[in-house]
Design a protein around this motif. Sequence first.
Motif, short mmCIF file in Angstrom:
data_model
loop_
_atom_site.label_atom_id
_atom_site.label_comp_id
_atom_site.label_asym_id
_atom_site.label_seq_id
_atom_site.Cartn_x
_atom_site.Cartn_y
_atom_site.Cartn_z
N SER A 11 0.86 -1.18 0.00
CA SER A 11 0.00 0.00 0.00
C SER A 11 0.90 1.23 0.00
N LEU A 13 0.56 4.29 1.13
CA LEU A 13 0.67 5.02 2.39
C LEU A 13 1.42 4.21 3.44
N LYS A 32 1.80 12.51 9.15
CA LYS A 32 0.67 13.08 8.39
C LYS A 32 1.16 14.12 7.40
N SER A 37 -1.44 12.81 4.03
CA SER A 37 -2.65 12.00 4.21
C SER A 37 -3.58 12.65 5.22
N THR A 38 -4.80 12.14 5.28
CA THR A 38 -5.74 12.63 6.28
C THR A 38 -5.49 11.89 7.59
N ASN A 41 -7.32 8.37 7.55
CA ASN A 41 -6.66 7.36 6.72
C ASN A 41 -5.34 6.92 7.34
N VAL A 44 -5.89 4.54 10.29
CA VAL A 44 -6.24 3.18 9.85
C VAL A 44 -5.00 2.43 9.39
N GLN A 45 -4.16 3.09 8.61
CA GLN A 45 -2.97 2.43 8.06
C GLN A 45 -1.95 2.15 9.16
#
Length: 96
Positions: A11, A13, A32, A37-38, A41, A44-45
């Motif tokens: 992935s 990210l 971040k 990224s937000t 998101n 979660v990653q």
Amino acid sequence: MFKNLDPILHSQLRLAVISLLLKEASEFTRLKEQTNSTSGNLSVQIQKLKDAGYIDVRKQFRDNYPLTVCSITPVGRSAFDEYVRNLREYVGKTIG
């Protein structure tokens, strides 16, 4: 024959996060900013990387504000090294 690429690291990210952590532990806000990224998101990653045992996540406070610091584990470093080796095989087989 091509070796499987680690789906956790494949992935964009998650690969970016692991790459940043190779040099040093980093705060959530820095990750971040560097990955563009937000918060949702990235959270979660990071959890997926943590669940895989690739990173450690420490939650603490600085000046009464929550602070999340992530660092790569030996398992994560090993997985990254293997991912890079396997990716080089892909490139080598397609170029050579």
